[in-house]
Every structure is written in C-alpha cells, then in structure tokens.
Design an enzyme around this catalytic site. Structure first.
Site, mmCIF file in Angstrom:
data_model
loop_
_atom_site.group_PDB
_atom_site.id
_atom_site.type_symbol
_atom_site.label_atom_id
_atom_site.label_comp_id
_atom_site.label_asym_id
_atom_site.label_seq_id
_atom_site.Cartn_x
_atom_site.Cartn_y
_atom_site.Cartn_z
ATOM 1 C CB SER A 179 -0.759 -0.080 1.282
ATOM 2 O OG SER A 179 -0.956 1.246 1.907
ATOM 3 N NE ARG B 100 -20.752 1.308 -44.631
ATOM 4 C CZ ARG B 100 -20.340 1.469 -45.842
ATOM 5 N NH1 ARG B 100 -20.137 2.752 -46.571
ATOM 6 N NH2 ARG B 100 -20.487 0.470 -46.773
#
Lengths: 465, 465, 465, 465
Positions: free
Chosen positions: A282, A321
């Site tokens: 940590s 498309r």
C-alpha cells in the site's frame, strides 16, 4: 486506440495481455487488409503482376502519420479515405498499375471491419495461450488438493465440507468452457468483410466473389455467405465469448479475494515476479499484502458487461451501413479484447502461483463446531423420523450450539428430546462424532475432480488439433 | 414471474410468444424438477418403488398456492423450502416412503436452476419455431424480389443500387445465424443442476452422480461435468444467444420502420389478422398506419442488451452459492426469454405479411438523377485517368448536379473539363446514360441472394435433423 | 488513459472535445493533488514553511516517466506508491522537511479519486462551454424557424404539422436541461477525497479535518461530509449527468440523420470548416454527402449507457476500499467524460451550421394530400357526430385516399356517407380545404417556441451567475 | 405490469415495497390521467359542467378488462385507444357532453407518460418513507457504536482501525444522499405529458397550454416548458436517482454479507418478523442462518444498472414519437421502481434489526497482532528517519511477523536494525505497545460520525419541509 497503451500509466494493469489493440495495431491491421486486397485483386487478374507486392511493400504503419490520418477522419467520419490516398501516394512512380489495385472494390467499412477481425484473431490467440496456462494452473491445484478438506460456503456462510481440489476444479471447468467458446469463434466466426459500397461488389462486375474468397485466403479469415455490413451477429458472438471469459475469470478472482481475507486466509497470492516481495503493498500501510492479481482481474472483468451491452445495442444497424452504431463499435470492441486479454494474463499469474493453506482450511472448518455437518446428522436421523422432522430437530440444536458456543454433537446430546431421537435412531455418541468428520461427508467430490481433469485433458486435445 | 402475463395489459405486445415464463410456469417447472428427482431417486434404488409416481402425481401447480409460497420465500430467500414442505404434505399417508424421495440430495438452487433450464428449453423451442417461420418469410421475399432494384443506403443516404431481394437475404442470413446459435445452446448447453448443498452431493454418498445422470435423462437435459452453482457460463451463453437473436430481429424491424416512412414508402406492413384493417391506428389521428409489428419488435429487442449486462455482471458469484448475484438472475432471464420469444412471434407476422412496393423503390432511386451510380461512372473514368483523379472529377460533378437539381450525366457533360475527360476515355453519351442504369451495376447481388438461399436450406436441414 | 488521444487515429472523432482525459492529464491531476496536499499540510502547520512550494515546483508531469510508473503499478495495483516515491526523490536535498509533507495523511485512493474529480471538473467546464454554444445554435434555429411549417412525425410516419422552430425548441430544451444538471454536479458534487488508509485520517491525529478543508480550498472542490472511498454516489451522479447529456445530443443527431435522408432532405449539415467542401465524402462513392457530425455524435453517445452501467454496478464497493470495483472506474469514467465532451463539440458544429430547407419541408407535407390534417377534419366533424364516430369516418376516408392516391378532401367528398356528414355539420368545401392548411392547425406551437426561448434565457442567466 | 406482483411466487422478494407497478396500478394511473384531463377540459370551459365528474366516476380500474385492452393493444401498439373507447362507452347516456371531454386534445403517449409519472410519484413516496426509516436505523447504529472499535478493511484486507459507528455513518451518508436526489426528482422533475399528436396541442386551438396547466394542477405534477414526448431527460434523471439509490443500498448489503461471514461474524441480521426464528434457513442444511435481507437487497440492486442502460439507450428517440424506444421504457421503468422500492423496504428491515457484535469486532482486530497499526508505528518512526525509510522498515517487520506468526512489536524488537531505529527515535517498548492500541489511532473518526449525524438531521429537516 484504446487504453493508455501497454506502456502507459495504467497499461500494466489493464493492457497487460498482448492484445494489440492500440492505434498502431489498428493502423497496421488496416494496411494489412489493403495489402491483402491488392494481392487478391492481382491474383484475380484485375491488376498487373507485381501490384500486390508493390502495395504490400509500402503498407507499413511506420510510413504513416496517425495524427494526420486522424484529422482527415473528421471530414469523412473514418480514417480510411485518407489512408487510401496516403497509401497510393507511397507507391513508387514505376509501379503504375499498382495504384489501380489499391482499395479496389472496397468501401471504408470493408477495411475497418476486416482490420477489426484481424485484431480480434491476434488478441484471441494471445488470450487462448494465456487461458491455456491459467487452466493448467487450476488443473494442478485441483489435482494437488483433491483431498484438501475445506468449508464449502454458500451465501457467504459455511455450508458443508468440500475440498480445495473441487473448488479449483470448478474454476478449471469454467476456464475450459470459456476456451472452447473462444476457440469456436476464433476458428469459425472471424470473417473478412468485403462488399463494396452497399454490399453488392458492383464495381468488380462479376469478379467480386472471387476477390472476396482470395482476400479471405490471404488473411486466414473465413469467407462469409454475405457481406455483413449491417448484420453484426459475429460481432455480438465475439463480444459474448469475451464477456463469458471474463465472467469465468471474475468469479475466480472474487473467490481469491474472499479466501485471502485475513480472517479466512486460506489462500495467498504468490509472487509471479522476481523475489522483490513487494507486490500487494500500500502507499501508506506497511503491513499490507493485497491480492493484486485478483483485484486487477476484477478491475478488468467488471467492465465487460457494459461494453457488451454497447455492442449488442449497436447491432441495430440501418440499411446497408449504420449511422453511428457502427462507429460506436470500434473502441468498444478494442476495449473488450484488451481487457479480456489482460485479465487472462493476470489469471495465469494468479493461478500458477496461488498458495493454498490446507491447515488454515481445516482450522476454519473445525472452528464452527460441526455445524457444516448438520446436514449429515439430519440425514442420519431422517431414516427413522422423516426428513422434515429431522431437519427441524437438528436446526434447533444448531441454533442452541451457536447461542451457547458449543459443538453441535454436544448441543444434540444435552437436549432431552434430541438425545432421545438419537437413541431411537440407534446413533451412538461415537457415530455422532464420526458423522461430523468432514472427510466422511464428501460425496462425489473425488469423482467430480476426476471428471473435471478428464474434461480438461479433452479440451486441451481438442484445442490443440 | 415476469411481465404482466400474456393476457395482461401489455402482454399482447411483450409476451406474445409462447415463452411460458410466468409464475405458474415457474412453479410447474420447479415441480417437474422435484418429480423427476423423485423418479431418479427411485430408479437409483434410494426410495421405494412407486415413490416417483406418487410424487409426480401431486407435483401439479394447481395444487399449490403461489402467494403462500411467496410469503415463505421472504424467510429463506427463495420459495423452494416452502415448496418442499407443501409437496411433502400433499403425499398420501400410504405413500410413506415417497416422502424420503422428495428433494433427496438436492439444494434449493438445484431446483431453481434446473427449473430455469426447463423454462429455457420450452421457450427456445417456441422461439425456434417462430424464427423458422420468420426465416421462411424472409427467404420468400429474397427469392421473389431478387431482381427488384432499389437504392442501397449507407449512413441513411442513397449509396449504390441493390435489390430488395438482397436486403431480404441479409435479414435471412442474420435470422439463420441466430437460429443456429440458439439451436446449439438448446441442444448442448441446457443442463440439469444437481449438486446438493455445496456441489458435492454428499448426502447421497456414492450415488450422487448416478442420480444426477438419471435426473438429466428424466428431464431431457444434459448431465454436466460438474454442478455449475457458481459457474454461470451456460447462463451467459444462453443470454448471449437470446441477445444475438434480438439484435438480428431489431435490425430488420429498424429497416422496416425506415422503409415504411411516408417519404420512402417502399414497404408496408400487411395485416396478419383478419381484414379489420385497423392495425396501426392512432388514438387521435385517423389517417395513421403505423408499422406496429416493427415498432413492438424494437420495443422488445432494445431491452435485451441491458438484461444481458445484468446476467453477465451477476456471473461473478462467490464460493459455492452467490449472495444476491444468483437471485438477480431469475426474473432477468425470464424477461430475456419472454422478450425474445415475443419479438420472434412478431417477426413472423412481420416477414410473412410484408408488402414491398417495387414501383416506389424504382422511383426513389430514379429521383436522385443517377447519383447512386456516380461510383460506376468514376470507375469507367478511372481506367484512363486513375482512381483518385476520377473520383475527384465525379465528386465535383455530383456536387454541381445536387446544387443545380440536374442529373449527373448532364452535370458531367455541361462542364468542359469533365466532358474532355469523358472524351479522352472514349465514353460516349449513350455509354454514360447506360452507366447510370441501376440494372447494370448490381455486381454480385444475384449470386449473394442465391448463396443466402442455399445457406438457408442447409440451415433448415441442419436444424431439422 | 482512454482513447487514442486527441491526436490519434480516432481522436478527431471521439476525443474532439477538450476533455483532457489522457495519461498526461491523469498524471498531472495526481500531481496537482499531491502538490495541493503539501500546501494544505504546510498551512495546517504540519510541515515547514516552503514545503508546499517545494513540492509544487516539482509536481509537473514532464518530470515523470509514465511507463516506469505504470510498471510499478503492477506491483501495487495502482501507480500512486511509485509516484509518491518519484515525487519525493525529485525534491531538492535542501528542502528537507518538504518530504514529510508529501502524501501526508493520504492513501492511494485519495490521490486517484481527487485527481478524477479534477479531471471531471475540467472536462465539465469544456463540455458546458460547448453546450452553451450548441444551445445558442438551437435557439437561433428555433427563433428563425418559428413559422417554418413541416410535418411532425410520430413512429416515423407523418402525423400533424409542426414547425421546424418547435423541433429546434425541443432540442434546445433538452440541451438546457442537460446543462443545468451538469452545472449542478460541477458546482456542488465534485469533492476532494481525503480519508487516509481507511477513512479515519488517523495518521494526522486531530488535524485531519483541517487538512481536508484546506485541500478542498486549494483545489476548488467541495469538502464532503465524510470521505467517500466506498460511497460512490457522486461518481454515479456525475456519470448520470454525462449520460443524460449524451441522451439529449443523441436524440438531436438521430433527428438530423433522419431529416437529412435523400428522400426527406429537410436539413443539411453545413461545413464547419473552411470551404473545402469535402466533409461527408466516402472512400468510394463520389456523390456522397454524409451527415458526419450527426454520425459521430451517435458514435459517441451510443456508448454511454453501457459505460454508466459499469460505473453503477461498480458502486457496490466492499468495506473501506473495493477490490476491483474501484479499479473498474478509472478508464470508464475517463471514457464517459471524453465521449460526452466530444459529442458536445460536434454538436456545436452541427447546430451552428445546420441548414434547414423550408421549401422541402413544405413540399414533403403537401405530398401527403392533407392526411396530416385528418385529425383536424375529424375534430370539426366531432362537434356534430361525436369524437369516435367522426374518427372512424375520417379514418375510412384516409384509407381510401391512400389507396387511390387522392387528397383527403376529395376522398371525403366523393363518398356519399361522409359527404352527407359534412353537410350535416355545415362544413363547406372551402372550409374543408381551409382545414387542411397546416398553418391553421399549429395550436400552441408558437407559444411553446416562445416558452423554450424564455427558459433558455433563464438557463443562460443561471449558469452564468 | 412487471414482476409477479407482490403476492406472486417471487413477490415477497422483489416486490416487497409498495411500489404499485402492476397491471392494475398502470390501468388506474391511466384512468386517473384521463379523468383529470376531463376535469381540466371542463375547467377550461371546453366541456359541459359535470363532464369531469362523470368521467371520474367511471374511471375505475375494476370496471375494465385488462385482457381485452391488452388484446386491442396488439392492433395499435399500446392499450390507450381501446381504453378511450371503453371509457367513453361507460359514460351514462345522459352525460352527453362528457364524451367530448374524454381524451380531449391528448395522444396515447400523453396518457401513458403521465400515468408513468403518477406511478413514479407514488413509488417514490413509498421508497422515501422506507429510506427514512432505513436511515434512522443507520443513524442509531452510528450513534450507538461511535466508539466500537473494529478493523477497517481495504481490498478485503485488514487496514487500520475504524469504529462500527463510522461504518454505519458511511452507510447513513450514502442513504441520505440518495434520499436528497430522489426528493429532488420527486418534487421538481415529475411532470405531466400533454402535447397531443405531435406536441402542438393543435386540436385544442389556443387553449392547449391552459388545459395543460390545469391537468398538472389536478394531478399534482409539474407543468413542463414543452411536451417531452421525445426529450426523455426526466426519465433518465428519474432512472439515475433510482439506480443511485440502489447503489447505496447494495453497498450496505454487500458489507453486511461480508461482516456476517462465519469467520468474521461481526454482525448478524435480526429477525424483523415475529419470533419464528426461521429466517435464513436452507432447504437442506439445518444449521444455516443466511443473511436473507442483505441477499435479497443485492438480488434487487444488481439488476438496476442494466435497466438504467436500457432507458438511457432508449432516450435516442426519433422526431415527435419514437418507434420502439418509447415502448421499451414501460416495463423497464416499472421494474426499476419496483426493485428500488423492494430494496428500500428490505433495507429498513436490515438496518433497524442489525445486531453488531463488538466483542467479535475487537477479537478480529486483535488477532492480527498489531498489523493494522503498522501505519501508526511507521509514522512514529518517520519523524526521525523519513517517511519512506520508516515505511520500508516496518513493512519488513510486518512480513516477518506474518511469516512467524508473531505480533508486530515483537517482530520489530527482535530485529537488530529495527530495534536500533526504535531506540534512535526514542520509542520505548511501552510506547510501541501503546502505538498498537486501536483506540489511540482513530484520528477523525469521532468527528466524522458527528458530522454524518448532523448532516442526517439536516437532511431529515429538509425533506420534511
């Protein structure tokens, strides 16, 4: 294209696999597609000999300026038109006919979709390799700990005994299912996209399907029944297999974080890397040994359901498309490939270095004074007094055991009614004590571990072929 | 369990398929599982002859009170414990040993998960039947309109010509891919859940795997390698196949809503029902003919990506039974099955009654003065002047054509430079006019339609076998 | 951190806004947090004078190596521990006490969360500026076209007449609602994170809250009631406001793609950029003029619901720091900020250059022969014959009009029954013709436009203050 | 409409709150809207006196046949047209003019959207009441346990000490933030929908806005700037507030499941119900005491991110009424309201009956031999040797402590180097022992609890006003 790149600030976490989904990989995949198309066009007799070679020679990402291509993309909605011009300009003056082979018959979407399939095929190969190693790690754990007794836990409460081997076998089976699904996609669902402006290949006259087949051959991808410009089923299937893989890996990582809790401490992450011993530290607490691999895996896998949802929703594509839905796929699919690959790499690390603690497993099970064997005791009593009545009797004893901090047999024997029922059933104190020995209440555990290992061997064999 | 039921306020919209996911269907599926288990237990020699029959006789939903079971569920987190008690109490006094067969070896999750698989298998059967009909409708459209020319549209703009047959072929291929995926799941991934308290089947001693295999046989489901209490890969796969199906149907419905716009009017929904002619009406506008089937399909399909995301995220399940993630699956999976089934039923309606308007298709294409053939003209010019230069020349002519409201050939011929280039290329005015005939620029369209129909026949054959 | 960067292959599309969410921006935001903390610690009397200045002087991203920090992140699960060491090492030897101010009292999450809030505050400022311009564009359209009649369309069918001003007013109101929500978040919900290892600020003794307040002051962020390490409500709120903004912009872009269809052609995208006129081109079709801005906006906005879902699901965070759920937020929030900012920039472009075509609007409305006024005619008849009977009569006439290709009044007058009803109601042919004039059936349209513009002025004033 | 109803098989789990989102509630809310509209129309002078009363008298759900309405919905895509006809037919013959008031000016969407707002307002009221009780429970825990020391846990590892009061204060703050957000939506964002066919209220001539204002007044909802048929910002905001609420509740439930693990056992769920003591039982394991409330809460909350994603994606609505996206909202919003209400009710149960175990909390903290105080020890050493060097020294000692199973002070004193550093720093053994007393290392914990309680009082006051 996605993430900060494997060498960026968060790359070692979320882009640790060799997914290859960055800008350069995309550019090269588009160029690979254009080069393969030029070769296919030449092979189909539509361009002079040498055209394919000439285009291939200049189709290298280092020759192009991503930023400039990107800026042109703002004019057309995608980078391909600018790429085609830049690629054509790179051709040497003498390779005159080669220019005619460039982008011949194609539309922008053909290039981007096929590039996406190439990227996917490469990322899946990397992911499958990592998952093979991860499965190997899980298989070793299953084998080595087939008889290591621990508490099974349901709803985060101790339930009945299991073995750590069975837990690992469950992880193994899930990884193997994910591998089979990814392999199925990799080998049969990644296909070239080649349909031209609206899926008719009109500009190639009769030659379209021939060129399409050659293109597929050049790239090692399937030649689909139809161009799939707005049939995104294969994107959804690919995304589903990736999401399913992450579901399997996330479950394993979740288990590890739970088993690694200080109060449980049944497994510890091993150090994949050199003996620095720092992993899990940590920024402020010197004592911390966080299960980093499991945490990062979850950091990857928790993102995939949302990404899948985007792709599935985007599959509603208009006409020939889509206006926007297609564009929403590019980075999303990249992210999904990248995160799955990274989770797979971390999982290999996790599963090949995991250190189970059999003593602690046993101790945790013993600490609950036989409660996880309550089912066993009830089953013994059920023969004489019926299942539901036996259940109720033992449930009451279990409640007394918890309340008084005594063991289950003691709670049963201390109570007149339950002691009488035990006597009626002919269950002696010794038999009662034996009933709460976890080794005696494992049922099919051994066979299940064996089954999972056999299925794993079959999976390995199937995927190797 | 989910939705208002097929006879509720919104049931005709969102529960039109015969999905069978309501409360009664769930209750019966759980009872079917308990009954099958009793029969399996008897066949394994663990309960007296007749036990299975006795349990099966009383395992009928009509004998149970859903509300009461539901209230007990609040005590235990699921309705199974109360169901087991109620089922046991229904056994006649003389069927003494049968009680011992009830729920033998099982845990609540075994019953609920297996019931979910039964529900899924029934819903998939219904959905596959509907999709078969829908695909038939699409195939007929593809066949009948293989030469019906219309504008292909990309990014919602007219692109190059296609045929309506090709559009329908694209729908067909997508439905067929969805069918194959659902069929794969139906036939190989729906499995019984049977592991007991923590996946060891401990209370059955050595007999666990035998009972599991018999249970699978009784129910027509697969016998999995391991209990899958917290390996939810098959739930994710099932959900993915459903979501993929909805993606295919949503795309079709989106196309129909777009093609049915007043200004385009190339298709109309036919009336599935009697000649009432009312479908599509508004509460206030007398002239409205809304494409109701397409709209409702979208109302179903748009919900599935989010439901899938819930199931995929819920696959991160702890240890041997998840606290909450499992519970989140029940209604969600029901909804997914129900909505997919409803969308499939509506799609059958849509595709078997759709009325295309070939005249309007042609008129819309002609209205843009040859612009959708600009690519063709550019390709002709490219032979003499190069692809990119030809592209730029035609692009400028197209811009002039739009600005002046004239046809593309006129715009080309009216400009000195482009007229000269046409002359250089040896393209006569007649050839130019021929070039903008859509029939002459369809490329592989016919072959693609043929391919899709062949693949459809193969799909039908494969699924029938 | 997310995307390819604004100068990457897809950056001009999906990272066009000045969101500042890349690796360098993250690194600088973390350094800004560390520097502000050092100054706050000094101001609280916990470090020697000059400490804050010393740390601030070296807290510049250019002094750090992202790749090296990233590699260390693999050991600890985040880049902060390595950053703290690198920052401390950069301090000049003489600034002895300054080292003690570095990261004082903080945990890694304090730095990353506060950096995320800084990034969010900067991205929101950019987005709000763009949205202000976009709203200005919409307001101008609403004002200029308050009387430009067009077809209102419901379910993609012509309904009753509206004005384009009302359409634009609807867009405006949606943008303004989004702005107010973003502004609320920006001004009241972005807060520092400062709680130390587990939210107690224990290492600062009594001084914790004082330092927290000073840190908030230094950074211009709120000082929250409690550290929010695992209370992610403000992340969810921020994400919701971004998603809501994209919902508003996506609706506008969807309308534009629909109105820009060749067959409708009621609006065209203008060229934001120089007169190159190229925008909207295709790689192969010379005539294409695609609505690029609208398409890219949809390419951004369609991704946000899935990203939100990830963040909301990740809000289920364990104890005092989450294992994985927190990590899943970093790139996801970046993507959400980036895509919203990009969509906002594109929307400004879209709305300040949009070119409506009033003639075409009118022509499209006229082309349907009065059908959109059927409601009006029915309302006139309703006075004498009742609402439902009038509705049915006109519905039948409308159906005949469509079938025969005639106008609605003609269909009504040609039919005996309806002609009689018109006569009964005292409606002359002239009145009937007047009834189908769209200008006469706009109801509250003008007032609604006026209301939207007034509300917009109020919104501008509120946000400016 | 959604779920099995509160009295169904799963209703006690997922529909425990009084959300009122079933079919009957929807039908009544639609009738309430029609009745209020008739009254508003009368008040505006557009219908004879008594019309409103006449319509209101028959607008009762019991008079209608849901199934029949549902079947008609298949013709029109929603149940309103059939409802309007049925409602009109119920009017007594003498109430002649009243028919003209029915549905006057409205379109189907006006009725459904306004009904949704009514349902939301009722569900939010119920949810807010439950959340108030839940917050009260959390506040009591925070107050009562302000000094109950326990281990803070980060990444599922013991970090530094906290108090259970602080943990509860964190829960409290999250609930209060959710309440404020829901209250904001409830009081300012729930608005009538009233725009007629395309948002112009054309059929009401000039009277539209007047009727709209009266309708809002009749129903106690806001009168919006514009009809919001396709501006779904308020739906997204409502959904976001619900999702945020579930995020808060899910975090609490997750904590409870973790704290209730056998090996941790720091909290137990109390029995909300009568002293049956059965809650938490298993169908097979007599000893089980599952945390049912927490589990069911998670079963609700885990579903909300996906539901939100559906609503946010559906906000991309076309023109003046969406084809499908709107329809996708109905059941989804119902589910979101229902699940949030149910989670809130369960949370009240959970938080008002939760039984913390301070002894066990202390024992768990003590069991790790001072490791959670390593940060404290490092901070003491940092004064003489620098922060990073002190960190490294203590980290090594912590690693030795874990490896040898000894306490941290012993590990420090047993090592020459660290013993020397302690001596240099003038830290005696007694000081070292004092340093690892958790009570001495709580920093701002007390103040934070106090702050949360003060903010809670302010929240209560604000929401009561």
């Amino acid at each position: 294209m996605s993430g900060s790149g494997s060498d960026g600030l968060f790359g070692a976490l979320f882009d640790r696999g060799a997914a290859g989904t960055g800008d350069q990989a995309w550019l090269q995949a588009m160029l690979d597609t254009e080069a393969a198309l030029a070769r296919a066009v030449e092979r189909a007799g539509l361009a002079p000999a040498g055209s394919g070679t000439a285009v291939t020679a200049v189709a290298r990402a280092v020759f192009f300026d991503n930023g400039a291509l990107g800026r042109h993309a703002a004019m057309t909605g995608n980078p391909v038109p600018a790429l085609v011009r830049a690629l054509t300009e790179l051709l040497p003056a003498e390779a005159d006919g080669a220019a005619r082979a460039v982008h011949r018959g194609a539309t922008s979407q053909d290039i981007i979709d096929t590039a996406a399939m190439l990227i996917a095929s490469r990322a899946l190969d990397a992911t499958l390799a990592d998952l093979s190693a991860a499965a190997g790690g899980a298989a070793a754990l299953a084998r080595d700990h087939a008889e290591t007794v621990m508490a099974g836990r349901t709803l985060l409460q101790q339930a009945v005994p299991v073995t750590f081997g069975l837990v690992a076998a469950g992880w193994l089976t899930a990884i193997d299912e994910a591998r089979q699904d990814l392999h199925r996609i990799r080998s049969s669902r990644l296909a070239v996209q080649f349909g031209g402006a609206a899926g008719t290949l009109a500009s190639l006259g009769d030659a379209g399907p021939t060129v399409a087949a050659l293109l597929a051959e050049e790239l090692g991808l399937a030649d689909p029944v139809l161009p799939w410009h707005t049939n995104r089923h294969r994107i959804v299937e690919l995304a589903a297999a990736l999401t399913g893989t992450c579901a399997a890996l996330g479950k394993i990582a979740r288990d590890v974080t739970l088993l690694a809790q200080n109060e449980i401490a049944e497994v510890h992450e091993g150090a994949a890397d050199s003996g620095t011993g720092q992993r899990g530290g940590s920024s402020t607490m010197p004592h911390k040994q966080n299960p980093v691999a499991a945490i990062v895996i979850l950091g990857c896998t928790k993102r995939t359901p949302g990404l899948f949802a985007t792709l599935a929703a985007a599959a509603e594509q208009e006409h020939q498309r889509a206006a926007g839905a297609w564009h929403a796929e590019w980075e999303t699919l990249s992210d999904l490939l990248r995160l799955t690959a990274s989770a797979a790499t971390w999982s290999t690390d996790l599963l090949t270095h995991l250190r189970p603690d059999p003593q602690r497993m046993r101790a945790n099970l013993d600490a609950t004074g036989g409660l996880p064997l309550a089912e066993h005791v009830a089953a013994m009593l059920a023969r004489s007094m019926g299942r539901l009545a036996a259940y109720d009797l033992v449930a009451q004893a279990a409640a007394r055991a918890v309340a008084s901090g005594i063991a289950l047999p003691d709670a049963l024997l201390a109570d007149k009614e339950s002691a009488a029922k035990l006597a009626e059933a002919g269950i002696s104190q010794a038999q009662l004590q034996a009933a709460i020995r976890p080794e005696g209440y494992l049922g099919a555990t051994g066979e299940f571990v064996h089954r999972a290992l056999s299925a794993h061997a079959a999976c390995d064999a199937a995927l190797a072929s």
